[in-house]
Scaffold this motif. Structure first.
Motif, PDB file in Angstrom:
ATOM      1  N   GLU A   2       4.077  27.701  -3.805  1.00 45.01           N
ATOM      2  CA  GLU A   2       4.701  28.696  -4.679  1.00 45.01           C
ATOM      3  C   GLU A   2       5.853  29.394  -3.964  1.00 45.01           C
ATOM      4  OE1 GLU A   2       4.191  29.174  -7.811  1.00 45.01           O
ATOM      5  OE2 GLU A   2       2.639  27.628  -7.881  1.00 45.01           O
ATOM      6  N   ARG A  19       8.816  27.116  -3.976  1.00 45.97           N
ATOM      7  CA  ARG A  19       9.418  27.040  -5.313  1.00 45.97           C
ATOM      8  C   ARG A  19      10.292  28.256  -5.603  1.00 45.97           C
ATOM      9  NH1 ARG A  19       4.081  24.877  -8.675  1.00 45.97           N
ATOM     10  NH2 ARG A  19       4.226  22.674  -7.978  1.00 45.97           N
ATOM     11  N   ARG A  20       9.852  29.452  -5.194  1.00 46.95           N
ATOM     12  CA  ARG A  20      10.659  30.642  -5.418  1.00 46.95           C
ATOM     13  C   ARG A  20      11.941  30.608  -4.594  1.00 46.95           C
ATOM     14  NH1 ARG A  20       5.519  33.090  -5.692  1.00 46.95           N
ATOM     15  NH2 ARG A  20       5.554  33.538  -3.455  1.00 46.95           N
ATOM     16  N   LEU A  40      13.427  27.885  -3.747  1.00 49.09           N
ATOM     17  CA  LEU A  40      14.265  26.860  -4.369  1.00 49.09           C
ATOM     18  C   LEU A  40      15.045  27.433  -5.551  1.00 49.09           C
ATOM     19  CD1 LEU A  40      15.065  23.856  -4.439  1.00 49.09           C
ATOM     20  CD2 LEU A  40      13.098  23.449  -5.921  1.00 49.09           C
ATOM     21  N   GLU A  41      14.438  28.354  -6.286  1.00 48.43           N
ATOM     22  CA  GLU A  41      15.139  28.973  -7.427  1.00 48.43           C
ATOM     23  C   GLU A  41      16.302  29.839  -6.966  1.00 48.43           C
ATOM     24  OE1 GLU A  41      12.155  31.108  -9.483  1.00 48.43           O
ATOM     25  OE2 GLU A  41      11.146  29.310 -10.290  1.00 48.43           O
ATOM     26  N   ARG A  42      16.261  30.356  -5.727  1.00 51.89           N
ATOM     27  CA  ARG A  42      17.331  31.231  -5.235  1.00 51.89           C
ATOM     28  C   ARG A  42      18.334  30.487  -4.359  1.00 51.89           C
ATOM     29  NH1 ARG A  42      12.838  34.770  -4.092  1.00 51.89           N
ATOM     30  NH2 ARG A  42      13.155  34.439  -1.847  1.00 51.89           N
ATOM     31  N   SER A  99      21.541  28.745  -3.125  1.00 53.84           N
ATOM     32  CA  SER A  99      22.927  29.010  -3.527  1.00 53.84           C
ATOM     33  C   SER A  99      23.890  27.909  -3.126  1.00 53.84           C
ATOM     34  CB  SER A  99      23.390  30.336  -2.896  1.00 53.84           C
ATOM     35  OG  SER A  99      23.279  30.270  -1.475  1.00 53.84           O
ATOM     36  N   LEU A 134      19.680  23.533  -1.325  1.00 51.86           N
ATOM     37  CA  LEU A 134      18.879  22.919  -2.389  1.00 51.86           C
ATOM     38  C   LEU A 134      18.176  21.663  -1.882  1.00 51.86           C
ATOM     39  CD1 LEU A 134      18.105  22.979  -5.398  1.00 51.86           C
ATOM     40  CD2 LEU A 134      20.115  21.568  -5.849  1.00 51.86           C
ATOM     41  N   GLU A 182      14.143  21.297  -1.427  1.00 48.95           N
ATOM     42  CA  GLU A 182      13.453  20.257  -2.196  1.00 48.95           C
ATOM     43  C   GLU A 182      12.608  19.375  -1.283  1.00 48.95           C
ATOM     44  OE1 GLU A 182      16.458  18.199  -4.354  1.00 48.95           O
ATOM     45  OE2 GLU A 182      16.363  19.560  -6.096  1.00 48.95           O
TER      46      GLU A 182
END
Length: 312
Positions: free
Chosen positions: A158, A161-162, A164-166, A168, A173, A177
């Protein structure tokens, strides 16, 4: 980018161990409390909680094997399968040999752990019990350790994943990943081990061997003495002769096809060698001395004699 990589390094520093970093612990606290499901750690460990040591709360793997002599192996095998089905289990494997009085059937049954001993007793009542062996393995600590590691690994997933959402940039990325994929793979491996352990503790394994009235698998196992040795030696002798005759039968066609022509050729060559005439001895060479020089005629010079070099 530097902030993201720093957070990633803090999250990934403990991914291979059971301890959780401060970043992952903070990430795990949110989902656990929001869903009201923070009980696993509280139940499994900590200074204020103790592991429940009651037998009914422990994870125990039961395995058993027994050998029973019966009058009808096929009928007894059907009854054994029905016993496992009634207990809520199933037949995992079924191996049988012949259908005469010396028939043997081996069934591997999976039954619920709470019905293990009852099923063993029912199987023993199928005939005359000859052997029984029951083993238990307590895997409570291993199960608790897997639960803790799975919870910790889920928090790490988790957290990744958080992050990965941020992300830039493309490099962040890709890095995140890859890290997320590795953590998800570790989580899947832990969950597979947990499922396997749960299956072994929930369904116990019972191997029952049903032998006919003329079968004597268990009786001959511990026999010793002169007659037993003589019987064993005779069996070995017969087996050796069988192997020898088998090899001879396999080689005989080649001997007929190749050995007979080669034997004939050898005989003809030997016979031709006996008829060959003996070689005539060669006489040694006799060297004659050169002729003496003729006397010179009167008033003339002597005739020269040719000089020959003698070979040593």
């Amino acid at each position: 980018m530097a902030v993201v990589l720093l957070l990633l390094a803090g999250c990934g520093s403990g991914s291979g161990s059971d301890s959780t970093t401060a970043t992952d612990a903070g990430a795990a606290a949110g989902p656990a409390h929001e869903g009201g499901n923070a009980a696993p750690e509280e139940r499994q460990g900590g200074t204020g909680a103790a592991t429940d040591t009651r037998v009914d709360q422990r994870s125990i793997i039961y395995t058993g094997s027994l050998q029973v002599k019966v009058d009808d192996v096929a009928a007894a095998a059907r009854r054994a399968a029905a016993t496992a089905t009634r207990a809520g289990g199933f037949v995992g494997a079924d191996q049988r040999r012949s259908s005469d009085a010396d028939a043997v059937a081996e069934l591997q049954l999976r039954v619920p752990a709470d019905r293990f001993y009852a099923v063993v007793e029912e199987l023993a009542d199928l005939g005359v019990q000859q052997q029984r062996e029951i083993n238990t393995q307590d895997v409570t600590e291993e199960s608790i350790d897997l639960d803790a590691r799975i919870t910790s690994q889920r928090a790490r997933v988790e957290s990744a994943r958080r992050l990965l959402e941020r992300a830039s940039s493309i490099s962040d990325l890709v890095t995140l990943e890859n890290e997320l994929g590795r953590r998800e793979a570790d989580l899947a491996s832990l969950e597979a081990k947990k499922r396997r352990l749960t299956d072994l503790t929930a369904l116990s394994a019972v191997t029952v061997t049903l032998v006919g009235p003329d079968a004597s698998i268990a009786e001959e196992k511990n026999e010793i003495g002169f007659l037993v040795g003589l019987r064993g030696g005779w069996k070995v002798f017969l087996t050796s002769m069988t192997v020898l005759l088998t090899v001879l039968g396999a080689v005989l066609p080649w001997l007929l096809v190749l050995g007979v022509p080669l034997g004939v050729l050898w005989w003809l060559r030997r016979r031709h060698g006996k008829r060959r005439p003996e070689a005539t001895p060669v006489a040694p060479l006799v060297t004659t001395p050169p002729p003496a020089a003729a006397p010179p005629p009167e008033g003339g010079a002597p005739t020269p004699v040719p000089h020959t070099r003698s070979s040593s």
